[in-house]
Motif scaffolding. Structure first.
Motif, PDB file in Angstrom:
ATOM      1  N   LYS A   1       0.837  -1.203   0.000  1.00  0.00           N
ATOM      2  CA  LYS A   1       0.000   0.000   0.000  1.00  0.00           C
ATOM      3  C   LYS A   1       0.876   1.259   0.000  1.00  0.00           C
ATOM      4  N   LEU A   2       0.292   2.348  -0.530  1.00  0.00           N
ATOM      5  CA  LEU A   2       1.021   3.622  -0.599  1.00  0.00           C
ATOM      6  C   LEU A   2       1.473   4.084   0.783  1.00  0.00           C
ATOM      7  N   ASN A   3       0.605   3.908   1.777  1.00  0.00           N
ATOM      8  CA  ASN A   3       0.962   4.332   3.139  1.00  0.00           C
ATOM      9  C   ASN A   3       2.179   3.578   3.651  1.00  0.00           C
ATOM     10  N   GLU A   4       2.263   2.292   3.318  1.00  0.00           N
ATOM     11  CA  GLU A   4       3.405   1.492   3.755  1.00  0.00           C
ATOM     12  C   GLU A   4       4.687   1.971   3.068  1.00  0.00           C
ATOM     13  N   ILE A   5       4.574   2.303   1.787  1.00  0.00           N
ATOM     14  CA  ILE A   5       5.734   2.829   1.053  1.00  0.00           C
ATOM     15  C   ILE A   5       6.173   4.154   1.669  1.00  0.00           C
ATOM     16  N   ALA A   6       5.205   5.016   1.949  1.00  0.00           N
ATOM     17  CA  ALA A   6       5.505   6.327   2.538  1.00  0.00           C
ATOM     18  C   ALA A   6       6.202   6.164   3.889  1.00  0.00           C
ATOM     19  N   ASP A   7       5.721   5.218   4.704  1.00  0.00           N
ATOM     20  CA  ASP A   7       6.347   4.980   6.008  1.00  0.00           C
ATOM     21  C   ASP A   7       7.772   4.465   5.852  1.00  0.00           C
ATOM     22  N   THR A   8       7.977   3.565   4.896  1.00  0.00           N
ATOM     23  CA  THR A   8       9.310   2.996   4.669  1.00  0.00           C
ATOM     24  C   THR A   8      10.284   4.054   4.176  1.00  0.00           C
ATOM     25  N   LEU A   9       9.844   4.880   3.228  1.00  0.00           N
ATOM     26  CA  LEU A   9      10.712   5.918   2.666  1.00  0.00           C
ATOM     27  C   LEU A   9      10.777   7.173   3.533  1.00  0.00           C
ATOM     28  N   LYS A  10       9.892   7.235   4.541  1.00  0.00           N
ATOM     29  CA  LYS A  10       9.807   8.392   5.447  1.00  0.00           C
ATOM     30  C   LYS A  10       9.509   9.688   4.693  1.00  0.00           C
ATOM     31  N   ILE A  11       8.517   9.600   3.798  1.00  0.00           N
ATOM     32  CA  ILE A  11       8.068  10.765   3.035  1.00  0.00           C
ATOM     33  C   ILE A  11       6.540  10.757   3.006  1.00  0.00           C
ATOM     34  N   PRO A  12       5.905  11.897   2.729  1.00  0.00           N
ATOM     35  CA  PRO A  12       4.449  11.948   2.662  1.00  0.00           C
ATOM     36  C   PRO A  12       3.887  11.084   1.526  1.00  0.00           C
ATOM     37  N   THR A  13       2.662  10.614   1.700  1.00  0.00           N
ATOM     38  CA  THR A  13       2.001   9.762   0.709  1.00  0.00           C
ATOM     39  C   THR A  13       1.900  10.455  -0.641  1.00  0.00           C
ATOM     40  N   GLU A  14       1.617  11.760  -0.643  1.00  0.00           N
ATOM     41  CA  GLU A  14       1.499  12.496  -1.910  1.00  0.00           C
ATOM     42  C   GLU A  14       2.798  12.465  -2.704  1.00  0.00           C
ATOM     43  N   ARG A  15       3.927  12.413  -2.007  1.00  0.00           N
ATOM     44  CA  ARG A  15       5.223  12.339  -2.685  1.00  0.00           C
ATOM     45  C   ARG A  15       5.427  10.956  -3.307  1.00  0.00           C
ATOM     46  N   VAL A  16       4.864   9.932  -2.644  1.00  0.00           N
ATOM     47  CA  VAL A  16       4.949   8.575  -3.188  1.00  0.00           C
ATOM     48  C   VAL A  16       4.270   8.535  -4.557  1.00  0.00           C
ATOM     49  N   HIS A  17       3.151   9.253  -4.691  1.00  0.00           N
ATOM     50  CA  HIS A  17       2.462   9.326  -5.989  1.00  0.00           C
ATOM     51  C   HIS A  17       3.400   9.845  -7.070  1.00  0.00           C
ATOM     52  N   ARG A  18       4.149  10.904  -6.749  1.00  0.00           N
ATOM     53  CA  ARG A  18       5.077  11.481  -7.738  1.00  0.00           C
ATOM     54  C   ARG A  18       6.153  10.475  -8.145  1.00  0.00           C
ATOM     55  N   ILE A  19       6.683   9.774  -7.145  1.00  0.00           N
ATOM     56  CA  ILE A  19       7.722   8.793  -7.447  1.00  0.00           C
ATOM     57  C   ILE A  19       7.163   7.689  -8.333  1.00  0.00           C
ATOM     58  N   ILE A  20       5.965   7.210  -8.014  1.00  0.00           N
ATOM     59  CA  ILE A  20       5.365   6.131  -8.797  1.00  0.00           C
ATOM     60  C   ILE A  20       5.082   6.591 -10.217  1.00  0.00           C
ATOM     61  N   HIS A  21       4.616   7.813 -10.387  1.00  0.00           N
ATOM     62  CA  HIS A  21       4.365   8.327 -11.733  1.00  0.00           C
ATOM     63  C   HIS A  21       5.659   8.383 -12.532  1.00  0.00           C
ATOM     64  N   LYS A  22       6.747   8.819 -11.884  1.00  0.00           N
ATOM     65  CA  LYS A  22       8.020   8.849 -12.580  1.00  0.00           C
ATOM     66  C   LYS A  22       8.508   7.422 -12.825  1.00  0.00           C
ATOM     67  N   TYR A  23       8.281   6.544 -11.865  1.00  0.00           N
ATOM     68  CA  TYR A  23       8.684   5.149 -11.954  1.00  0.00           C
ATOM     69  C   TYR A  23       8.003   4.454 -13.122  1.00  0.00           C
ATOM     70  N   LEU A  24       6.718   4.774 -13.315  1.00  0.00           N
ATOM     71  CA  LEU A  24       5.960   4.169 -14.396  1.00  0.00           C
ATOM     72  C   LEU A  24       6.111   4.922 -15.717  1.00  0.00           C
ATOM     73  N   GLY A  25       6.805   6.038 -15.671  1.00  0.00           N
ATOM     74  CA  GLY A  25       7.034   6.806 -16.907  1.00  0.00           C
ATOM     75  C   GLY A  25       5.836   7.621 -17.333  1.00  0.00           C
ATOM     76  N   MET A  26       5.019   8.033 -16.395  1.00  0.00           N
ATOM     77  CA  MET A  26       3.822   8.825 -16.715  1.00  0.00           C
ATOM     78  C   MET A  26       4.141  10.290 -16.758  1.00  0.00           C
TER      79      MET A  26
END
Length: 112
Positions: free
Chosen positions: A87-112
């Motif tokens: 889940k996004l919340n779990e990723i955010a907790d692991t990376l120690k960043i806000p959930t909204e930032r996880v969205h940005r990383i995933i979009h870049k990760y997926l090439g969107m």
């Protein structure tokens, strides 16, 4: 003229006893295209009134603006490869960043 120089002019006018309206008129006459807006002048006058006489930007708390780093991308890679239903919340907790930032990383990760 950069922000620091404008702040010095604002401080100069403040110390000379000019008000914000006089300050804005003077700056507009000197450099109409790049003069700061009135709200910026008011903000700096308020700081000077409260005894903050520095014209430099203060330090800000928090993490860096850029979270889409190679380090975070590699961590995200490992997290997703270990559990694709994470889940996004779990990723955010692991990376120690806000959930909204996880969205940005995933979009870049997926090439969107």
């Amino acid at each position: 003229m950069d922000k620091e120089e404008f702040r010095v002019f604002i401080k100069y006018c403040f110390l000379k006893g000019k008000n914000t309206v006089e300050e804005k008129a003077w700056l507009d006459a000197e450099s109409p295209d790049i003069a700061p807006v009135k709200s910026t002048i008011k903000e700096w006058y308020a700081k000077f009134r409260h005894g903050e006489m520095s014209t430099e930007d203060g330090e800000r708390s928090g993490g860096p603006k850029e979270v889409v780093t190679d380090k975070n991308m590699k961590k995200l890679d490992k997290i997703i490869l270990n559990d694709r239903k994470v889940k996004l919340n779990e990723i955010a907790d692991t990376l120690k960043i806000p959930t909204e930032r996880v969205h940005r990383i995933i979009h870049k990760y997926l090439g969107m």
